[in-house]
Motif scaffolding. Structure first.
Motif, PDB file in Angstrom:
ATOM      1  N   VAL A  71       1.076  -1.212  -0.277  1.00 26.19           N
ATOM      2  CA  VAL A  71      -0.111  -0.100  -0.245  1.00 26.19           C
ATOM      3  C   VAL A  71       1.243   1.086   0.194  1.00 26.19           C
ATOM      4  O   VAL A  71       0.180   1.870  -0.613  1.00 26.19           O
ATOM      5  N   GLN A  72       1.649   1.483   0.879  1.00 26.78           N
ATOM      6  CA  GLN A  72       2.498   2.147   0.751  1.00 26.78           C
ATOM      7  C   GLN A  72       3.651   2.241  -0.554  1.00 26.78           C
ATOM      8  O   GLN A  72       3.693   3.765  -1.438  1.00 26.78           O
ATOM      9  N   GLN A  73       4.101   1.195  -1.275  1.00 21.19           N
ATOM     10  CA  GLN A  73       4.093   2.025  -2.239  1.00 21.19           C
ATOM     11  C   GLN A  73       3.263   2.283  -3.842  1.00 21.19           C
ATOM     12  O   GLN A  73       3.616   3.198  -4.426  1.00 21.19           O
ATOM     13  N   TYR A  74       2.106   2.275  -3.692  1.00 21.18           N
ATOM     14  CA  TYR A  74       0.596   2.888  -4.622  1.00 21.18           C
ATOM     15  C   TYR A  74       0.708   4.182  -3.850  1.00 21.18           C
ATOM     16  O   TYR A  74       0.737   5.449  -4.640  1.00 21.18           O
ATOM     17  N   LYS A  75       0.941   4.507  -2.599  1.00 24.49           N
ATOM     18  CA  LYS A  75       0.821   6.176  -2.074  1.00 24.49           C
ATOM     19  C   LYS A  75       1.875   6.767  -3.168  1.00 24.49           C
ATOM     20  O   LYS A  75       2.079   7.823  -3.013  1.00 24.49           O
ATOM     21  N   ALA A  76       3.149   6.012  -2.193  1.00 19.62           N
ATOM     22  CA  ALA A  76       4.563   6.946  -3.522  1.00 19.62           C
ATOM     23  C   ALA A  76       4.011   7.064  -4.569  1.00 19.62           C
ATOM     24  O   ALA A  76       4.236   8.092  -5.520  1.00 19.62           O
ATOM     25  N   ARG A  77       3.501   5.803  -5.435  1.00 21.18           N
ATOM     26  CA  ARG A  77       2.910   6.070  -7.158  1.00 21.18           C
ATOM     27  C   ARG A  77       2.181   7.151  -6.504  1.00 21.18           C
ATOM     28  O   ARG A  77       3.085   8.001  -8.551  1.00 21.18           O
ATOM     29  N   LEU A  78       1.700   7.526  -6.370  1.00 24.38           N
ATOM     30  CA  LEU A  78       0.258   8.246  -6.166  1.00 24.38           C
ATOM     31  C   LEU A  78       1.082   9.493  -6.319  1.00 24.38           C
ATOM     32  O   LEU A  78       0.689  10.977  -7.058  1.00 24.38           O
ATOM     33  N   ASP A  79       2.211   9.833  -5.412  1.00 22.14           N
ATOM     34  CA  ASP A  79       2.939  10.928  -4.891  1.00 22.14           C
ATOM     35  C   ASP A  79       3.913  11.804  -6.193  1.00 22.14           C
ATOM     36  O   ASP A  79       3.759  12.656  -6.382  1.00 22.14           O
ATOM     37  N   ALA A  80       4.601  10.290  -7.085  1.00 28.25           N
ATOM     38  CA  ALA A  80       5.052  10.632  -6.945  1.00 28.25           C
ATOM     39  C   ALA A  80       4.058  11.378  -8.984  1.00 28.25           C
ATOM     40  O   ALA A  80       4.789  12.189  -9.467  1.00 28.25           O
ATOM     41  N   ALA A  81       3.074  10.507  -9.473  1.00 28.71           N
ATOM     42  CA  ALA A  81       2.266  11.220 -10.330  1.00 28.71           C
ATOM     43  C   ALA A  81       2.200  12.953  -9.922  1.00 28.71           C
ATOM     44  O   ALA A  81       2.454  13.727 -11.000  1.00 28.71           O
ATOM     45  N   LYS A  82       1.526  13.024  -8.651  1.00 32.31           N
ATOM     46  CA  LYS A  82       1.220  14.408  -8.827  1.00 32.31           C
ATOM     47  C   LYS A  82       2.471  15.315  -8.924  1.00 32.31           C
ATOM     48  O   LYS A  82       2.296  16.603  -9.416  1.00 32.31           O
ATOM     49  N   LEU A  83       3.541  15.145  -8.590  1.00 30.08           N
ATOM     50  CA  LEU A  83       5.006  15.977  -8.564  1.00 30.08           C
ATOM     51  C   LEU A  83       5.168  15.743 -10.050  1.00 30.08           C
ATOM     52  O   LEU A  83       5.744  16.732 -10.155  1.00 30.08           O
ATOM     53  N   ALA A  84       4.764  15.226 -10.913  1.00 29.48           N
ATOM     54  CA  ALA A  84       5.563  14.907 -12.055  1.00 29.48           C
ATOM     55  C   ALA A  84       4.380  15.412 -13.090  1.00 29.48           C
ATOM     56  O   ALA A  84       5.094  16.326 -14.109  1.00 29.48           O
ATOM     57  N   GLY A  85       3.628  15.852 -12.992  1.00 29.77           N
ATOM     58  CA  GLY A  85       2.329  16.749 -13.265  1.00 29.77           C
ATOM     59  C   GLY A  85       1.886  16.242 -14.634  1.00 29.77           C
ATOM     60  O   GLY A  85       1.641  14.317 -15.197  1.00 29.77           O
TER      61      GLY A  85
END
Length: 382
Positions: free
Chosen positions: A158-172
């Motif tokens: 689940v933490q990996q999915y959260k990190a994946r979401l954060d990275a996607a938001k940051l990259a825009g």
């Protein structure tokens, strides 16, 4: 490939029996299918995916899991199309051409079986919904330590999915994955994690009995199959998405299973059962509405009663569709104690399920399950 994983794949390949051949289909294909287990296609699939699958199973890396899952699906789609070129339904000029086609066809089918084995193994170690089922089953079977270990692994996923979401938001806009999709994946993983974490196991009882005394079948321990009181969530039927599903494999299987899928009712005793195609392309059956007899024998609404049914054939001489393999759930009868007949819940190997061509609106269930659910009275289309 690890020793365990190799054994798992080999067991699936060895357990797979030839498909049924109808009128006009060559017996050459049936004979060759038993022999062709080491052809170039299956060797390619094993070389291309074996070590990668074993690595993802071991490390539970979300990005690699999703990439590998998509690659396997695409390879299976391509193999499905290739198999049509060598189908036993085709006409061949000579017997030599027929035998060569049989070898190619059997090699492709064996490769698809291997891909399915890889998919199942990946789901057991990485898929949020599958992990939820496994943890619930461990808790239900009073294995809190193993459940806690698996829950810890699930939390890291689940933490990996959260990190994946954060990275996607940051990259825009530069992100390789849409933040909307990444959020949906994270929310889904978190949902199944919370269900697994919050599931309250029932009071542990004596589980020394080996199952239903009247079943006559071998009792099988299934790590990732939820049954009985655990079956509170039913995954979405892939056939529900058939109108916007581009994968011809799923569409074809939905059509092949169409005679069985859906809801069946009992006019004598009442109640309903529903057959659904699972993500692993096997079929499960669930109780929709329990009748009085079902409840008397320990079956209730939402309970999974059949699991792992594989398609054995369609449009045969006698049957419209029939199954092979699979398991049936022997529920614990409320009035019985462990050690008594029906005193212990268990999954047992099940018999064949079929629809007779002469009576296409009725489905034949395995003997004991049919007796306990409806005293042998027919289940008919709703």
């Amino acid at each position: 490939m690890s020793r365990y994983f190799s054994f798992f794949v080999s067991a699936i390949l060895l357990a797979t029996v030839p498909v049924a051949y109808g009128p006009g289909q060559s017996a050459v294909h049936a004979q060759t299918e038993k022999q062709e287990r080491n052809g170039p296609t299956i060797r390619r699939i094993e070389k291309q995916f074996g070590k990668r699958v074993a690595s993802v199973v071991r490390t539970a890396t979300v990005s690699q899991y999703r990439l590998l899952d998509a690659e396997l699906l695409e390879n299976d789609r391509l193999l499905f199309e290739q198999a049509k070129l060598f189908s036993p339904e085709n006409s061949y000029r000579t017997e030599a051409k027929r035998r060569e086609a049989a070898k190619r066809w059997s090699d492709i089918q064996a490769a698809r079986i291997l891909i399915n084995a890889y998919n199942i193994s990946l789901a057991r170690s990485n898929d949020p919904e599958s992990l939820n089922r496994m943890i619930q089953r461990l808790k239900y079977n009073c294995n809190p330590q193993e459940a806690a270990q698996l829950l810890e692994k699930f939390g890291k996923i689940v933490q990996q999915y959260k990190a994946r979401l954060d990275a996607a938001k940051l990259a825009g806009k530069r992100s390789k994955i849409s933040p909307v999709i990444a959020k949906g994946d994270y929310d889904n993983a978190k949902k199944w994690f919370e269900r697994a974490k919050n599931y309250q196991s029932p009071e542990c009882k004596d589980k020394t009995s080996t199952g239903d005394a009247d079943g006559g079948g071998e009792v099988i321990e299934l790590d990732d199959i939820v049954g009985g009181p655990d079956a509170e969530q039913v995954e979405r039927d892939p056939c529900d998405r058939i109108n916007d599903q581009t994968d011809p494999v799923i569409v074809g299987e939905c059509r092949a299973w169409a005679s069985i899928l859906g809801t069946w009712v009992n006019r004598e005793y009442g109640g309903s059962i529903t057959f659904r195609l699972r993500a692993d392309r096997t079929v499960s059956a669930y109780i929709g509405t329990a009748n009085e007899r079902m409840r008397y024998y320990g079956y209730d609404n939402g309970m999974e009663i059949l699991n792992g049914l594989q398609l054995a054939g369609t449009n045969g001489a006698t049957w419209l569709v029939w199954t092979k393999s699979g398991f049936e759930f022997a529920a614990k009868m409320p009035s019985r104690k462990p050690g008594q007949t029906f005193g212990q819940a268990a999954w047992n190997q099940t018999g064949m399920i079929f629809i007779d061509k002469k009576n296409p609106n009725a489905i034949s269930l395995p003997g004991q399950l049919k007796w306990r659910l409806s005293n042998g009275k027919a289940w008919v289309r709703q």
